[in-house]
Design a protein around this motif. Sequence first.
Motif, PDB file in Angstrom:
ATOM      1  N   HIS A  78      -3.953  -8.412   1.395  1.00 41.11           N
ATOM      2  CA  HIS A  78      -3.752  -7.648   0.167  1.00 41.11           C
ATOM      3  C   HIS A  78      -4.572  -8.279  -0.954  1.00 41.11           C
ATOM      4  O   HIS A  78      -5.139  -7.574  -1.796  1.00 41.11           O
ATOM      5  CB  HIS A  78      -2.274  -7.632  -0.241  1.00 41.11           C
ATOM      6  CG  HIS A  78      -1.387  -6.909   0.717  1.00 41.11           C
ATOM      7  ND1 HIS A  78      -0.209  -6.336   0.325  1.00 41.11           N
ATOM      8  CD2 HIS A  78      -1.485  -6.640   2.045  1.00 41.11           C
ATOM      9  CE1 HIS A  78       0.380  -5.764   1.362  1.00 41.11           C
ATOM     10  NE2 HIS A  78      -0.381  -5.953   2.418  1.00 41.11           N
ATOM     11  N   ARG A 134      -7.155  -6.591  -3.577  1.00 38.64           N
ATOM     12  CA  ARG A 134      -6.982  -6.718  -5.028  1.00 38.64           C
ATOM     13  C   ARG A 134      -8.221  -7.346  -5.674  1.00 38.64           C
ATOM     14  O   ARG A 134      -8.627  -6.977  -6.775  1.00 38.64           O
ATOM     15  CB  ARG A 134      -5.721  -7.509  -5.349  1.00 38.64           C
ATOM     16  CG  ARG A 134      -4.437  -6.725  -5.087  1.00 38.64           C
ATOM     17  CD  ARG A 134      -3.208  -7.418  -5.645  1.00 38.64           C
ATOM     18  NE  ARG A 134      -2.992  -8.742  -5.120  1.00 38.64           N
ATOM     19  CZ  ARG A 134      -2.295  -9.036  -4.006  1.00 38.64           C
ATOM     20  NH1 ARG A 134      -1.725  -8.059  -3.320  1.00 38.64           N
ATOM     21  NH2 ARG A 134      -2.155 -10.267  -3.615  1.00 38.64           N
ATOM     22  N   GLU A 151     -10.774  -4.803  -6.066  1.00 36.68           N
ATOM     23  CA  GLU A 151     -10.368  -3.937  -7.174  1.00 36.68           C
ATOM     24  C   GLU A 151     -10.683  -4.605  -8.511  1.00 36.68           C
ATOM     25  O   GLU A 151     -11.221  -3.970  -9.421  1.00 36.68           O
ATOM     26  CB  GLU A 151      -8.878  -3.621  -7.086  1.00 36.68           C
ATOM     27  CG  GLU A 151      -8.392  -2.728  -8.201  1.00 36.68           C
ATOM     28  CD  GLU A 151      -6.888  -2.506  -8.190  1.00 36.68           C
ATOM     29  OE1 GLU A 151      -6.425  -1.753  -9.066  1.00 36.68           O
ATOM     30  OE2 GLU A 151      -6.178  -3.073  -7.336  1.00 36.68           O
ATOM     31  N   GLU A 152     -10.373  -5.895  -8.634  1.00 36.71           N
ATOM     32  CA  GLU A 152     -10.667  -6.621  -9.868  1.00 36.71           C
ATOM     33  C   GLU A 152     -12.150  -6.599 -10.194  1.00 36.71           C
ATOM     34  O   GLU A 152     -12.548  -6.547 -11.360  1.00 36.71           O
ATOM     35  CB  GLU A 152     -10.174  -8.070  -9.766  1.00 36.71           C
ATOM     36  CG  GLU A 152      -8.676  -8.224  -9.808  1.00 36.71           C
ATOM     37  CD  GLU A 152      -8.221  -9.624  -9.409  1.00 36.71           C
ATOM     38  OE1 GLU A 152      -9.073 -10.529  -9.294  1.00 36.71           O
ATOM     39  OE2 GLU A 152      -7.007  -9.804  -9.205  1.00 36.71           O
ATOM     40  N   ARG A 154      -0.402   1.000  -5.982  1.00 38.93           N
ATOM     41  CA  ARG A 154      -1.793   1.418  -5.858  1.00 38.93           C
ATOM     42  C   ARG A 154      -1.867   2.524  -4.813  1.00 38.93           C
ATOM     43  O   ARG A 154      -1.354   2.364  -3.706  1.00 38.93           O
ATOM     44  CB  ARG A 154      -2.665   0.254  -5.398  1.00 38.93           C
ATOM     45  CG  ARG A 154      -2.844  -0.827  -6.417  1.00 38.93           C
ATOM     46  CD  ARG A 154      -3.546  -2.023  -5.760  1.00 38.93           C
ATOM     47  NE  ARG A 154      -3.896  -3.037  -6.718  1.00 38.93           N
ATOM     48  CZ  ARG A 154      -3.076  -3.997  -7.125  1.00 38.93           C
ATOM     49  NH1 ARG A 154      -1.848  -4.055  -6.659  1.00 38.93           N
ATOM     50  NH2 ARG A 154      -3.474  -4.895  -8.001  1.00 38.93           N
TER      51      ARG A 154
END
Length: 131
Positions: free
Chosen positions: A23, A27, A30-31, A44
């Motif tokens: 995960h 993330r 995504e950041e 999400r």
Amino acid sequence: MTTPDGHPTWTIAQLADEFEITHRTIRHYEELGLITPERRGTVRVFHRRDRTRLALILRGKRIGFPLDEIRTIIDMYDEQPGEVGQLHYLLEQIAERRVELEQRRADIEQTLRELAVVEERCHADLRTLRR
């Protein structure tokens, strides 16, 4: 899961399981803005575009591209010059990567030859010392 219009969506857990990544990795992407899932509160929701981009990111990583190059390649799909430009750029990057890998292979082969010479000298020295 699906959207109201019937398009499939995925959770972070589903994508992590499917691609066998954490995960945290998702993330992180995504950041960095490489993927942009929809946010529903703290949840999400990943759409087909996110899933496709994630697959491309992971493929790029497997063949050794840095994330900034991966970003350039996948972002080109959405911008001008579009898919044709993306493919030309990708072919250039592949050619560069191939040259780098061929040089590494040559360096490794040279190192192995040098190790074989040193190894043989060590065996010869041991034979001499045993006499």
